[in-house]
Design a protein around this motif. Sequence first.
Motif, mmCIF file in Angstrom:
data_model
loop_
_atom_site.group_PDB
_atom_site.id
_atom_site.type_symbol
_atom_site.label_atom_id
_atom_site.label_comp_id
_atom_site.label_asym_id
_atom_site.label_seq_id
_atom_site.Cartn_x
_atom_site.Cartn_y
_atom_site.Cartn_z
ATOM 1 N N ASP A 30 0.807 -1.206 0.000
ATOM 2 C CA ASP A 30 0.000 0.000 0.000
ATOM 3 C C ASP A 30 0.843 1.260 0.000
ATOM 4 O OD1 ASP A 30 -2.408 -1.404 2.297
ATOM 5 O OD2 ASP A 30 -2.285 -1.547 0.126
ATOM 6 N N GLY A 31 2.041 1.179 0.509
ATOM 7 C CA GLY A 31 2.863 2.368 0.620
ATOM 8 C C GLY A 31 4.323 2.011 0.758
ATOM 9 N N PRO A 32 5.151 3.019 0.737
ATOM 10 C CA PRO A 32 6.590 2.760 0.830
ATOM 11 C C PRO A 32 6.986 2.320 2.233
ATOM 12 C CG PRO A 32 6.171 5.104 0.931
ATOM 13 C CD PRO A 32 4.840 4.439 0.668
ATOM 14 N N ASP A 52 0.935 -2.626 4.435
ATOM 15 C CA ASP A 52 0.682 -3.755 3.550
ATOM 16 C C ASP A 52 -0.742 -4.250 3.805
ATOM 17 O OD1 ASP A 52 1.261 -5.711 1.658
ATOM 18 O OD2 ASP A 52 2.012 -7.105 3.177
ATOM 19 N N ASP A 53 -1.551 -4.322 2.761
ATOM 20 C CA ASP A 53 -2.941 -4.780 2.858
ATOM 21 C C ASP A 53 -3.738 -3.994 3.903
ATOM 22 O OD1 ASP A 53 -3.008 -6.650 0.844
ATOM 23 O OD2 ASP A 53 -2.427 -8.329 2.140
ATOM 24 N N GLY A 54 -3.502 -2.683 3.995
ATOM 25 C CA GLY A 54 -4.260 -1.851 4.918
ATOM 26 C C GLY A 54 -3.816 -1.948 6.365
ATOM 27 N N ARG A 55 -2.752 -2.677 6.626
ATOM 28 C CA ARG A 55 -2.210 -2.803 7.987
ATOM 29 C C ARG A 55 -0.736 -2.414 7.958
ATOM 30 N NH1 ARG A 55 -5.182 -5.393 11.615
ATOM 31 N NH2 ARG A 55 -3.444 -6.220 12.798
ATOM 32 N N ASP A 103 -4.454 0.333 10.419
ATOM 33 C CA ASP A 103 -4.333 1.723 9.984
ATOM 34 C C ASP A 103 -5.359 2.548 10.759
ATOM 35 O OD1 ASP A 103 -3.746 4.035 8.621
ATOM 36 O OD2 ASP A 103 -4.461 3.333 6.674
ATOM 37 N N THR A 104 -4.976 3.732 11.194
ATOM 38 C CA THR A 104 -5.899 4.631 11.879
ATOM 39 C C THR A 104 -6.111 5.865 11.015
ATOM 40 O OG1 THR A 104 -4.077 5.668 13.089
ATOM 41 C CG2 THR A 104 -5.201 3.841 14.176
#
Length: 129
Positions: A30-32, A52-55, A103-104
Motif C-alpha cells: 500500500d505504501g513505501p 501492507d494490505d491496509g495494515r 491503519d488509523t
Amino acid sequence: MTHARTATAALAAASLIAAPLALAAPAHADGPEKEREFRVAGADVDFQVEKDDGRFEIDVDIDDARPGSKWKIVLRHDGKRFHKKVHRADSDGDVDIDKRRRDTKGADVFKVTVKKVGGTGKTRTIRIR
C-alpha cells in the motif's frame, strides 16, 4: 498484411518482456517502507514500518549486541503504547521484533525506544501519511 504481423510480433515480444517485471512488483504493498537506522550501546538498530494490505508491519532488529544482553523495547502508535518488553539478545547478539497494527485515521506516527538494560536509550520516530 506485413505491417499487421510486425506490429503483432512487437506487441507479443513487449508483453513477454514486461510480464516478469510485473511479477517482481509487490502485489499488495500500500505504501513505501520507511526505515530508521541508529546505534545504541554498541549495537545496530533497524526500525522499519511498512503498510501492507491496509495494515502496518513494524519491525525492530537489533544486531551486533552482546549475546545474552537485555534490551527494553517500547513501541508506540499515535502515542499509544502497544509493546513494552525486555528482550534478551540471542547467541548471535540479535533481537528481532515483528508486530502488526491496523491503519488509523490521518497520519500514523510510530515511535520506538530502545534501551540496553542498565544503560542509556534512544528514540526514533517514523511518520506515515
